[in-house]
Design a protein around this motif. Structure first.
Motif, PDB file in Angstrom:
ATOM      1  N   THR A   1       0.809  -1.226   0.000  1.00  0.00           N
ATOM      2  CA  THR A   1       0.000   0.000   0.000  1.00  0.00           C
ATOM      3  C   THR A   1       0.842   1.276   0.000  1.00  0.00           C
ATOM      4  O   THR A   1       0.296   2.369   0.074  1.00  0.00           O
ATOM      5  CB  THR A   1      -0.931   0.024   1.220  1.00  0.00           C
ATOM      6  N   GLN A   2       2.160   1.122  -0.122  1.00  0.00           N
ATOM      7  CA  GLN A   2       3.050   2.285   0.023  1.00  0.00           C
ATOM      8  C   GLN A   2       2.719   3.413  -0.948  1.00  0.00           C
ATOM      9  O   GLN A   2       2.742   4.580  -0.573  1.00  0.00           O
ATOM     10  CB  GLN A   2       4.504   1.841  -0.167  1.00  0.00           C
ATOM     11  N   TYR A   3       2.406   3.073  -2.184  1.00  0.00           N
ATOM     12  CA  TYR A   3       2.169   4.109  -3.192  1.00  0.00           C
ATOM     13  C   TYR A   3       0.691   4.389  -3.428  1.00  0.00           C
ATOM     14  O   TYR A   3       0.326   5.470  -3.862  1.00  0.00           O
ATOM     15  CB  TYR A   3       2.852   3.717  -4.504  1.00  0.00           C
ATOM     16  N   THR A   4      -0.155   3.411  -3.123  1.00  0.00           N
ATOM     17  CA  THR A   4      -1.594   3.617  -3.343  1.00  0.00           C
ATOM     18  C   THR A   4      -2.274   4.272  -2.148  1.00  0.00           C
ATOM     19  O   THR A   4      -3.250   5.004  -2.304  1.00  0.00           O
ATOM     20  CB  THR A   4      -2.300   2.278  -3.638  1.00  0.00           C
ATOM     21  N   ASP A   5      -1.752   4.003  -0.945  1.00  0.00           N
ATOM     22  CA  ASP A   5      -2.344   4.579   0.266  1.00  0.00           C
ATOM     23  C   ASP A   5      -1.256   4.736   1.324  1.00  0.00           C
ATOM     24  O   ASP A   5      -1.147   3.930   2.256  1.00  0.00           O
ATOM     25  CB  ASP A   5      -3.467   3.672   0.781  1.00  0.00           C
ATOM     26  N   PRO A   6      -0.412   5.785   1.211  1.00  0.00           N
ATOM     27  CA  PRO A   6       0.729   5.953   2.108  1.00  0.00           C
ATOM     28  C   PRO A   6       0.350   6.001   3.587  1.00  0.00           C
ATOM     29  O   PRO A   6       1.092   5.498   4.436  1.00  0.00           O
ATOM     30  CB  PRO A   6       1.346   7.287   1.661  1.00  0.00           C
ATOM     31  N   CYS A   7      -0.797   6.597   3.908  1.00  0.00           N
ATOM     32  CA  CYS A   7      -1.204   6.691   5.317  1.00  0.00           C
ATOM     33  C   CYS A   7      -1.483   5.306   5.898  1.00  0.00           C
ATOM     34  O   CYS A   7      -1.095   4.991   7.028  1.00  0.00           O
ATOM     35  CB  CYS A   7      -2.427   7.588   5.463  1.00  0.00           C
ATOM     36  N   LYS A   8      -2.146   4.476   5.117  1.00  0.00           N
ATOM     37  CA  LYS A   8      -2.407   3.109   5.559  1.00  0.00           C
ATOM     38  C   LYS A   8      -1.096   2.335   5.661  1.00  0.00           C
ATOM     39  O   LYS A   8      -0.897   1.530   6.583  1.00  0.00           O
ATOM     40  CB  LYS A   8      -3.362   2.423   4.579  1.00  0.00           C
ATOM     41  N   SER A   9      -0.198   2.586   4.714  1.00  0.00           N
ATOM     42  CA  SER A   9       1.109   1.940   4.731  1.00  0.00           C
ATOM     43  C   SER A   9       1.862   2.264   6.019  1.00  0.00           C
ATOM     44  O   SER A   9       2.448   1.386   6.664  1.00  0.00           O
ATOM     45  CB  SER A   9       1.922   2.389   3.517  1.00  0.00           C
ATOM     46  N   LEU A  10       1.817   3.534   6.418  1.00  0.00           N
ATOM     47  CA  LEU A  10       2.446   3.939   7.677  1.00  0.00           C
ATOM     48  C   LEU A  10       1.882   3.161   8.849  1.00  0.00           C
ATOM     49  O   LEU A  10       2.620   2.708   9.732  1.00  0.00           O
ATOM     50  CB  LEU A  10       2.229   5.438   7.926  1.00  0.00           C
ATOM     51  N   ALA A  11       0.573   3.006   8.874  1.00  0.00           N
ATOM     52  CA  ALA A  11      -0.077   2.288   9.977  1.00  0.00           C
ATOM     53  C   ALA A  11       0.389   0.833  10.034  1.00  0.00           C
ATOM     54  O   ALA A  11       0.651   0.300  11.126  1.00  0.00           O
ATOM     55  CB  ALA A  11      -1.592   2.354   9.827  1.00  0.00           C
ATOM     56  N   TYR A  12       0.509   0.192   8.874  1.00  0.00           N
ATOM     57  CA  TYR A  12       0.967  -1.197   8.844  1.00  0.00           C
ATOM     58  C   TYR A  12       2.393  -1.326   9.370  1.00  0.00           C
ATOM     59  O   TYR A  12       2.685  -2.187  10.203  1.00  0.00           O
ATOM     60  CB  TYR A  12       0.901  -1.743   7.419  1.00  0.00           C
ATOM     61  N   PHE A  13       3.295  -0.476   8.868  1.00  0.00           N
ATOM     62  CA  PHE A  13       4.684  -0.543   9.318  1.00  0.00           C
ATOM     63  C   PHE A  13       4.796  -0.247  10.811  1.00  0.00           C
ATOM     64  O   PHE A  13       5.589  -0.871  11.526  1.00  0.00           O
ATOM     65  CB  PHE A  13       5.565   0.426   8.520  1.00  0.00           C
ATOM     66  N   THR A  14       4.008   0.702  11.294  1.00  0.00           N
ATOM     67  CA  THR A  14       4.053   1.056  12.710  1.00  0.00           C
ATOM     68  C   THR A  14       3.607  -0.119  13.573  1.00  0.00           C
ATOM     69  O   THR A  14       4.228  -0.415  14.605  1.00  0.00           O
ATOM     70  CB  THR A  14       3.164   2.286  12.990  1.00  0.00           C
ATOM     71  N   LYS A  15       2.560  -0.809  13.160  1.00  0.00           N
ATOM     72  CA  LYS A  15       2.101  -1.980  13.914  1.00  0.00           C
ATOM     73  C   LYS A  15       3.167  -3.070  13.931  1.00  0.00           C
ATOM     74  O   LYS A  15       3.405  -3.725  14.952  1.00  0.00           O
ATOM     75  CB  LYS A  15       0.807  -2.522  13.299  1.00  0.00           C
ATOM     76  N   ALA A  16       3.808  -3.275  12.775  1.00  0.00           N
ATOM     77  CA  ALA A  16       4.862  -4.287  12.699  1.00  0.00           C
ATOM     78  C   ALA A  16       6.012  -3.944  13.638  1.00  0.00           C
ATOM     79  O   ALA A  16       6.552  -4.806  14.332  1.00  0.00           O
ATOM     80  CB  ALA A  16       5.367  -4.410  11.262  1.00  0.00           C
ATOM     81  N   ILE A  17       6.375  -2.667  13.680  1.00  0.00           N
ATOM     82  CA  ILE A  17       7.463  -2.213  14.549  1.00  0.00           C
ATOM     83  C   ILE A  17       7.098  -2.394  16.008  1.00  0.00           C
ATOM     84  O   ILE A  17       7.934  -2.772  16.839  1.00  0.00           O
ATOM     85  CB  ILE A  17       7.805  -0.747  14.238  1.00  0.00           C
ATOM     86  N   GLU A  18       5.851  -2.134  16.346  1.00  0.00           N
ATOM     87  CA  GLU A  18       5.406  -2.284  17.730  1.00  0.00           C
ATOM     88  C   GLU A  18       5.487  -3.737  18.197  1.00  0.00           C
ATOM     89  O   GLU A  18       5.755  -4.008  19.362  1.00  0.00           O
ATOM     90  CB  GLU A  18       3.969  -1.781  17.877  1.00  0.00           C
ATOM     91  N   ILE A  19       5.262  -4.669  17.266  1.00  0.00           N
ATOM     92  CA  ILE A  19       5.303  -6.084  17.622  1.00  0.00           C
ATOM     93  C   ILE A  19       6.734  -6.548  17.877  1.00  0.00           C
ATOM     94  O   ILE A  19       7.038  -7.190  18.871  1.00  0.00           O
ATOM     95  CB  ILE A  19       4.649  -6.940  16.515  1.00  0.00           C
ATOM     96  N   ILE A  20       7.605  -6.232  16.951  1.00  0.00           N
ATOM     97  CA  ILE A  20       9.007  -6.663  17.075  1.00  0.00           C
ATOM     98  C   ILE A  20       9.910  -5.475  16.787  1.00  0.00           C
ATOM     99  O   ILE A  20      10.021  -5.051  15.644  1.00  0.00           O
ATOM    100  CB  ILE A  20       9.331  -7.820  16.122  1.00  0.00           C
ATOM    101  N   LYS A  21      10.562  -4.965  17.812  1.00  0.00           N
ATOM    102  CA  LYS A  21      11.259  -3.690  17.676  1.00  0.00           C
ATOM    103  C   LYS A  21      12.747  -3.795  17.407  1.00  0.00           C
ATOM    104  O   LYS A  21      13.293  -2.957  16.708  1.00  0.00           O
ATOM    105  CB  LYS A  21      11.045  -2.849  18.939  1.00  0.00           C
ATOM    106  N   ASN A  22      13.426  -4.753  17.963  1.00  0.00           N
ATOM    107  CA  ASN A  22      14.894  -4.679  17.962  1.00  0.00           C
ATOM    108  C   ASN A  22      15.602  -5.815  17.240  1.00  0.00           C
ATOM    109  O   ASN A  22      16.795  -6.000  17.409  1.00  0.00           O
ATOM    110  CB  ASN A  22      15.398  -4.620  19.411  1.00  0.00           C
ATOM    111  N   LEU A  23      14.870  -6.594  16.447  1.00  0.00           N
ATOM    112  CA  LEU A  23      15.529  -7.649  15.691  1.00  0.00           C
ATOM    113  C   LEU A  23      16.117  -7.097  14.399  1.00  0.00           C
ATOM    114  O   LEU A  23      15.520  -6.254  13.753  1.00  0.00           O
ATOM    115  CB  LEU A  23      14.536  -8.767  15.356  1.00  0.00           C
ATOM    116  N   LYS A  24      17.272  -7.596  14.011  1.00  0.00           N
ATOM    117  CA  LYS A  24      17.921  -7.103  12.796  1.00  0.00           C
ATOM    118  C   LYS A  24      17.034  -7.245  11.571  1.00  0.00           C
ATOM    119  O   LYS A  24      17.023  -6.415  10.690  1.00  0.00           O
ATOM    120  CB  LYS A  24      19.247  -7.844  12.567  1.00  0.00           C
ATOM    121  N   GLY A  25      16.310  -8.348  11.529  1.00  0.00           N
ATOM    122  CA  GLY A  25      15.458  -8.590  10.378  1.00  0.00           C
ATOM    123  C   GLY A  25      14.391  -7.538  10.191  1.00  0.00           C
ATOM    124  O   GLY A  25      13.805  -7.424   9.129  1.00  0.00           O
TER     125      GLY A  25
END
Length: 206
Positions: free
Chosen positions: A112-136
């Motif tokens: 959704t990065q190019y079709t809906d950037p705001c939604k894309s931000l929300a997805y990445f933020t949720k992913a970061i909240e789940i796992i914050k400090n792994l290299k992957g």
């Protein structure tokens, strides 16, 4: 069985494809074999790869991984189908925080990065909240930083690229993008330092 089939694949592709089907039916080893089969067939026979993806879901309809793999397959072919498979995977995981859920959220962010950037931000933020400090998961910060750049939110972008570099100090692209964001924020000294680090990491492309 798998080794024999793959070893003969270049010589007898038709026969080997049939053998793979037989093994899939008899031993239900699709979670391993579909990757081998798809990799061998993707360039010369896309229809075969699509068949593998459909069989994966057919044999493992209650496995979230089946839908994750197929979503990755559809990513460059049909964005809507990929997003649908992502949603199915999340439902099967009951949206409980896990590595799989973080992977799916990250994929949704890319889709959704190019079709809906705001939604894309929300997805990445949720992913970061789940796992914050792994290299992957450096990619989640990097990708969210790219979306912030797209939205011209340079302070936020710089923050995410800094985090990506903190996790992976030799991340050339994160260094350059971070420098770009910091230049836009008039943080010239920090930007020049990041460019210098990028050149040191990858001197062929200063």
């Amino acid at each position: 069985i798998v080794g024999t089939i793959v070893a003969r694949y270049e010589i007898f592709p038709g026969i080997c494809s049939e053998l793979l089907d037989i093994v899939l039916e008899k031993y239900k080893l699709l979670n391993i074999l579909h990757i081998i089969s798809s990799g061998l067939n993707l360039i010369r026979n896309p229809e075969r790869s699509e068949k593998d993806m459909e069989n994966l879901v057919k044999y493992f309809p209650n496995s979230s991984l089946s839908y994750v793999v197929r979503a990755h397959y559809y990513r460059s072919i049909d964005e809507n189908k990929a997003l649908q498979d992502c949603e199915t995977a999340l439902k099967l995981e009951q949206y409980k925080p896990s590595q799989i859920v973080a992977d799916v959220l990250s994929l949704q962010g890319l889709l959704t990065q190019y079709t809906d950037p705001c939604k894309s931000l929300a997805y990445f933020t949720k992913a970061i909240e789940i796992i914050k400090n792994l290299k992957g998961y450096r990619n989640n910060y990097y990708n969210r930083g790219c979306v912030y750049l797209q939205l011209e939110k340079m302070d936020k972008a710089a923050e995410d690229f800094d985090k990506a570099v903190e996790i992976q100090p030799t991340d050339y692209q994160a260094l350059l993008n971070g420098a770009t964001a910091k230049l836009a924020c008039n943080r010239f000294q920090e930007a020049f330092e990041m460019v210098d680090r990028a050149i040191h990491v990858n001197p062929k492309y200063p």
